[in-house]
Design a protein around this motif. Sequence first.
Motif, PDB file in Angstrom:
ATOM      1  N   GLU A  63       2.548  57.626  -3.572  1.00  0.00           N
ATOM      2  CA  GLU A  63       1.921  56.483  -4.236  1.00  0.00           C
ATOM      3  C   GLU A  63       2.796  56.075  -5.637  1.00  0.00           C
ATOM      4  O   GLU A  63       2.881  54.911  -6.042  1.00  0.00           O
ATOM      5  CB  GLU A  63       0.708  56.477  -4.277  1.00  0.00           C
ATOM      6  CG  GLU A  63      -0.272  56.482  -3.274  1.00  0.00           C
ATOM      7  CD  GLU A  63      -0.386  58.175  -2.811  1.00  0.00           C
ATOM      8  OE1 GLU A  63       0.187  58.853  -3.407  1.00  0.00           O
ATOM      9  OE2 GLU A  63      -1.417  58.115  -1.951  1.00  0.00           O
ATOM     10  N   GLY A  64       2.893  57.233  -6.146  1.00  0.00           N
ATOM     11  CA  GLY A  64       3.599  57.092  -7.806  1.00  0.00           C
ATOM     12  C   GLY A  64       4.780  56.283  -7.657  1.00  0.00           C
ATOM     13  O   GLY A  64       5.192  55.575  -8.445  1.00  0.00           O
ATOM     14  N   VAL A  65       5.558  56.730  -6.797  1.00  0.00           N
ATOM     15  CA  VAL A  65       6.946  56.063  -6.633  1.00  0.00           C
ATOM     16  C   VAL A  65       6.949  54.665  -6.365  1.00  0.00           C
ATOM     17  O   VAL A  65       7.569  53.672  -6.614  1.00  0.00           O
ATOM     18  CB  VAL A  65       7.882  56.802  -5.694  1.00  0.00           C
ATOM     19  CG1 VAL A  65       9.231  55.978  -5.441  1.00  0.00           C
ATOM     20  CG2 VAL A  65       8.457  58.203  -6.205  1.00  0.00           C
ATOM     21  N   GLU A  66       6.117  54.165  -5.425  1.00  0.00           N
ATOM     22  CA  GLU A  66       5.670  52.883  -5.192  1.00  0.00           C
ATOM     23  C   GLU A  66       5.055  52.137  -6.315  1.00  0.00           C
ATOM     24  O   GLU A  66       5.646  50.993  -6.613  1.00  0.00           O
ATOM     25  CB  GLU A  66       4.839  52.634  -3.970  1.00  0.00           C
ATOM     26  CG  GLU A  66       5.209  53.154  -2.563  1.00  0.00           C
ATOM     27  CD  GLU A  66       4.337  52.735  -1.345  1.00  0.00           C
ATOM     28  OE1 GLU A  66       4.771  51.536  -0.941  1.00  0.00           O
ATOM     29  OE2 GLU A  66       3.639  53.520  -0.847  1.00  0.00           O
ATOM     30  N   ASP A  67       4.312  52.702  -7.064  1.00  0.00           N
ATOM     31  CA  ASP A  67       3.737  52.194  -8.191  1.00  0.00           C
ATOM     32  C   ASP A  67       4.840  51.897  -9.445  1.00  0.00           C
ATOM     33  O   ASP A  67       4.852  50.781  -9.760  1.00  0.00           O
ATOM     34  CB  ASP A  67       2.571  53.114  -9.037  1.00  0.00           C
ATOM     35  CG  ASP A  67       1.382  53.028  -8.150  1.00  0.00           C
ATOM     36  OD1 ASP A  67       1.359  52.064  -7.044  1.00  0.00           O
ATOM     37  OD2 ASP A  67       0.594  53.981  -8.104  1.00  0.00           O
ATOM     38  N   GLU A  68       5.773  52.880  -9.359  1.00  0.00           N
ATOM     39  CA  GLU A  68       6.709  52.934 -10.450  1.00  0.00           C
ATOM     40  C   GLU A  68       7.738  51.918 -10.354  1.00  0.00           C
ATOM     41  O   GLU A  68       8.254  50.944 -10.725  1.00  0.00           O
ATOM     42  CB  GLU A  68       7.213  54.296 -10.832  1.00  0.00           C
ATOM     43  CG  GLU A  68       6.357  55.035 -11.519  1.00  0.00           C
ATOM     44  CD  GLU A  68       6.958  56.452 -11.601  1.00  0.00           C
ATOM     45  OE1 GLU A  68       8.150  56.804 -11.147  1.00  0.00           O
ATOM     46  OE2 GLU A  68       6.193  57.161 -12.126  1.00  0.00           O
ATOM     47  N   PHE A  69       7.924  51.564  -8.423  1.00  0.00           N
ATOM     48  CA  PHE A  69       9.014  50.548  -8.215  1.00  0.00           C
ATOM     49  C   PHE A  69       8.609  49.060  -8.816  1.00  0.00           C
ATOM     50  O   PHE A  69       9.010  48.456  -9.300  1.00  0.00           O
ATOM     51  CB  PHE A  69       8.911  50.674  -6.973  1.00  0.00           C
ATOM     52  CG  PHE A  69      10.052  49.919  -6.205  1.00  0.00           C
ATOM     53  CD1 PHE A  69      11.265  49.900  -6.071  1.00  0.00           C
ATOM     54  CD2 PHE A  69       9.364  48.459  -5.651  1.00  0.00           C
ATOM     55  CE1 PHE A  69      12.293  48.723  -5.545  1.00  0.00           C
ATOM     56  CE2 PHE A  69      10.337  47.477  -5.156  1.00  0.00           C
ATOM     57  CZ  PHE A  69      11.673  47.682  -4.919  1.00  0.00           C
ATOM     58  N   LEU A  70       7.052  49.009  -8.278  1.00  0.00           N
ATOM     59  CA  LEU A  70       6.586  47.717  -8.706  1.00  0.00           C
ATOM     60  C   LEU A  70       6.468  47.437 -10.350  1.00  0.00           C
ATOM     61  O   LEU A  70       6.927  46.308 -10.780  1.00  0.00           O
ATOM     62  CB  LEU A  70       5.182  47.482  -8.222  1.00  0.00           C
ATOM     63  CG  LEU A  70       4.653  47.403  -6.713  1.00  0.00           C
ATOM     64  CD1 LEU A  70       3.487  47.574  -6.530  1.00  0.00           C
ATOM     65  CD2 LEU A  70       5.673  46.210  -6.049  1.00  0.00           C
ATOM     66  N   ALA A  71       6.090  48.487 -10.960  1.00  0.00           N
ATOM     67  CA  ALA A  71       6.199  48.241 -12.442  1.00  0.00           C
ATOM     68  C   ALA A  71       7.668  48.060 -13.009  1.00  0.00           C
ATOM     69  O   ALA A  71       7.850  47.265 -14.029  1.00  0.00           O
ATOM     70  CB  ALA A  71       5.608  49.546 -13.060  1.00  0.00           C
ATOM     71  N   PHE A  72       8.545  48.748 -12.497  1.00  0.00           N
ATOM     72  CA  PHE A  72       9.925  48.695 -12.954  1.00  0.00           C
ATOM     73  C   PHE A  72      10.440  47.402 -12.552  1.00  0.00           C
ATOM     74  O   PHE A  72      11.273  46.498 -13.392  1.00  0.00           O
ATOM     75  CB  PHE A  72      10.933  49.694 -12.192  1.00  0.00           C
ATOM     76  CG  PHE A  72      12.084  49.896 -12.785  1.00  0.00           C
ATOM     77  CD1 PHE A  72      12.483  50.779 -13.901  1.00  0.00           C
ATOM     78  CD2 PHE A  72      13.320  48.942 -12.445  1.00  0.00           C
ATOM     79  CE1 PHE A  72      13.706  50.835 -14.379  1.00  0.00           C
ATOM     80  CE2 PHE A  72      14.269  48.902 -12.907  1.00  0.00           C
ATOM     81  CZ  PHE A  72      14.704  49.769 -14.190  1.00  0.00           C
ATOM     82  N   THR A  73      10.450  46.918 -11.442  1.00  0.00           N
ATOM     83  CA  THR A  73      10.923  45.601 -11.099  1.00  0.00           C
ATOM     84  C   THR A  73      10.272  44.464 -11.639  1.00  0.00           C
ATOM     85  O   THR A  73      10.865  43.518 -12.083  1.00  0.00           O
ATOM     86  CB  THR A  73      11.062  45.355  -9.519  1.00  0.00           C
ATOM     87  OG1 THR A  73       9.727  45.440  -8.988  1.00  0.00           O
ATOM     88  CG2 THR A  73      11.759  46.230  -8.783  1.00  0.00           C
TER      89      THR A  73
END
Length: 195
Positions: free
Chosen positions: A134-144
């Motif tokens: 989940e953390g990688v998905e969360d960071e992807f959304l925050a990063f983009t």
Amino acid sequence: MAKQPLNIFLSASIPLPERDPKYIETADVIAIRDSVIALASTVLPHYNLIFGGHPSITALIAHVLTHSNIDVNDHVTLYQSAFFYDQFPTENKYVPHKEYTPNLGDRTNSLNEMRRAMIEDNIYSAAFFIGGMEGVEDEFLAFTKAHPDTVVFPVASTGAAAKILFDKNPGAYESRLLTDLAYASLFKDLLNLNF
């Protein structure tokens, strides 16, 4: 005056069996380890590598730092939340540049603040998403959201969250992210590093 290296963001983890099965079902642990080591070995010292301190990834970055033939220690920044202070891996000692974000009293808020600082307080040339949950998905959304014009690379061959991200919009990414396991040469090509 020396030119400052540019920043690369790394979001990665090795999925845990007790977490959501959708991550562990496709995870390739060997590919995750190989790709993280290849990324760190390839981009340093040309770039600064910035990452969050998931214990499985910190150990891999520490391995690169302790076995590198060049001094790249100043080119790696580890972000961690003080919420996890009593759980910091021993490998932290091999990463000399650490940024600690405050303990906000609970896991969710503390992690969100660490991710906000790590992503929003830096300027990036590219971002790599490897394995993960989940953390990688969360960071992807925050990063983009924070860096809409910065190139992102979900390394789908590592499975888990990276593959989920890739599969949501496969036409948007280089197909080699799904098929190419020669990570060092892949990352050199993606970043146009000719050496």
